[in-house]
Scaffold this motif. Structure first.
Motif, PDB file in Angstrom:
ATOM      1  N   THR A  27       0.860  -1.339   0.047  1.00 12.52           N
ATOM      2  CA  THR A  27       0.100  -0.143  -0.081  1.00 12.52           C
ATOM      3  C   THR A  27       0.727   1.048  -0.049  1.00 12.52           C
ATOM      4  O   THR A  27       0.531   2.411  -0.852  1.00 12.52           O
ATOM      5  N   TRP A  28       1.837   1.205   0.657  1.00 15.03           N
ATOM      6  CA  TRP A  28       2.738   2.164   0.868  1.00 15.03           C
ATOM      7  C   TRP A  28       3.523   2.577  -0.446  1.00 15.03           C
ATOM      8  O   TRP A  28       3.593   3.891  -1.114  1.00 15.03           O
ATOM      9  N   SER A  32       2.703   5.802  -2.979  1.00 16.67           N
ATOM     10  CA  SER A  32       4.080   6.830  -3.186  1.00 16.67           C
ATOM     11  C   SER A  32       4.291   6.839  -4.595  1.00 16.67           C
ATOM     12  O   SER A  32       5.325   7.604  -5.181  1.00 16.67           O
ATOM     13  N   ASP A  33       3.783   5.934  -5.449  1.00 12.31           N
ATOM     14  CA  ASP A  33       4.039   5.792  -7.077  1.00 12.31           C
ATOM     15  C   ASP A  33       3.323   7.173  -7.447  1.00 12.31           C
ATOM     16  O   ASP A  33       2.160   7.265  -7.708  1.00 12.31           O
ATOM     17  N   GLY A  94      -5.557   7.551   6.964  1.00 12.49           N
ATOM     18  CA  GLY A  94      -4.382   8.009   7.757  1.00 12.49           C
ATOM     19  C   GLY A  94      -4.342   7.151   9.015  1.00 12.49           C
ATOM     20  O   GLY A  94      -5.352   6.834   9.665  1.00 12.49           O
ATOM     21  N   VAL A  95      -3.102   6.893   9.383  1.00 10.33           N
ATOM     22  CA  VAL A  95      -2.930   6.308  10.793  1.00 10.33           C
ATOM     23  C   VAL A  95      -1.235   6.717  11.084  1.00 10.33           C
ATOM     24  O   VAL A  95      -0.504   6.909  10.312  1.00 10.33           O
ATOM     25  N   GLU A  96      -1.118   6.927  12.452  1.00 11.28           N
ATOM     26  CA  GLU A  96       0.146   7.454  12.756  1.00 11.28           C
ATOM     27  C   GLU A  96       1.155   6.072  12.442  1.00 11.28           C
ATOM     28  O   GLU A  96       0.806   4.933  12.761  1.00 11.28           O
ATOM     29  N   GLY A  97       2.353   6.386  11.668  1.00 14.10           N
ATOM     30  CA  GLY A  97       3.223   5.340  11.256  1.00 14.10           C
ATOM     31  C   GLY A  97       3.073   5.216   9.885  1.00 14.10           C
ATOM     32  O   GLY A  97       3.936   4.378   9.449  1.00 14.10           O
ATOM     33  N   PHE A  98       2.198   5.757   9.034  1.00 12.32           N
ATOM     34  CA  PHE A  98       2.155   5.818   7.618  1.00 12.32           C
ATOM     35  C   PHE A  98       2.382   6.968   7.047  1.00 12.32           C
ATOM     36  O   PHE A  98       1.335   7.801   7.042  1.00 12.32           O
ATOM     37  N   PRO A 103       9.428   5.360   5.137  1.00 10.01           N
ATOM     38  CA  PRO A 103       8.876   3.678   5.399  1.00 10.01           C
ATOM     39  C   PRO A 103       9.519   2.844   6.441  1.00 10.01           C
ATOM     40  O   PRO A 103       8.795   1.935   7.020  1.00 10.01           O
ATOM     41  N   GLU A 104      10.488   3.274   7.118  1.00 10.06           N
ATOM     42  CA  GLU A 104      10.896   2.801   8.288  1.00 10.06           C
ATOM     43  C   GLU A 104       9.824   2.860   9.630  1.00 10.06           C
ATOM     44  O   GLU A 104       9.764   1.896  10.545  1.00 10.06           O
TER      45      GLU A 104
END
Length: 242
Positions: A27-28, A32-33, A94-98, A103-104
């Protein structure tokens, strides 16, 4: 095979990929694409993303990324990792950490498994409460266990029965219907304007034809040109001042 997180932006930030869910990094990378920004993209602050064209995402991108074409299933998976819808009129999540270019942080996101957790806690509470009870107490504990089991089944039914999915599907259908209504209203407005213009042109043409008939009839009856023009309503065309 899909690229690891960071490939979409060219970053090489090291992190423990073994602890990242395939769904999350797929998903990330999809978000990001930049070639699909008109369909799905990060928002300006980079902490949420928006699905601009859910129908295109469902038919073109989900099959290539997740081997299915079900947008509701994609949203359900997001909910399982704590994503929340951030806007009532569009698919912004949205969610904290995404976050964009980080990406880390994906290693901090874990799948929520509330039904199993509830089962474990309930089982522990039942065992703890059952120790040292009398025979009558054990009977009461059995009845309580049955009620608890029934309660757990209700929780599982709510979690796995598709309630969240159905709500999201209804929201999506509402948004699509609103878009269709707006499109139809715009089309109807354009058609009405065109009909009004055609009506004006038709009326002008009919008036001109009527005037021409009067002019021809006046000339045929022996009137001079100026008199015929006045009779037909063309007064001023070719007329000379007295």
């Amino acid at each position: 095979m899909s690229a690891q997180p960071g490939s979409a932006t060219g970053t090489t930030t090291p992190f423990a990929t073994v602890n990242v869910s395939p769904f999350l990094w797929k998903t990330w990378n999809l978000v990001s694409d930049e070639t699909s920004n008109d369909v799905i993209s990060w928002n300006e602050h980079g902490r949420t993303f928006t699905v601009w064209k859910p129908d295109v995402l469902e038919t073109e991108y989900l099959p290539k990324t997740f081997k299915h074409s079900n947008f509701a299933s994609f949203v359900r998976q997001l909910n399982n990792y704590g994503f929340r819808k951030c806007h009532s009129d569009r698919y912004e999540f949205g969610v904290e950490g995404f976050e964009k270019a980080k990406p880390e942080l994906l290693t901090t996101l874990k799948r929520h498994d509330a039904p199993r957790s509830s089962k474990a806690k309930a089982a522990g509470a039942t065992k703890k409460g059952g120790a040292g009870t009398s025979k009558a107490g054990a009977s009461g504990g059995a009845a309580g266990s049955l009620a608890l089991q029934h309660h757990q089944d209700s929780i599982e039914l709510g979690a796995y029965g598709g309630l969240v999915t159905e709500v999201e599907q209804l929201k999506r259908d509402r948004l699509l219907l609103l878009k269709e209504v707006m499109r139809l209203r715009e089309t109807q407005h354009t058609q009405r304007e065109e009909v009004a213009r055609m009506s004006v042109r038709l009326k002008e043409t009919e008036n001109f034809q009527t005037q021409m008939r009067h002019f021809v009839q006046a000339v045929h009856d022996g009137e001079n040109i100026n008199a015929a023009l006045r009779e037909s309503g063309f007064a001023g065309f070719g007329a000379h001042p007295p």
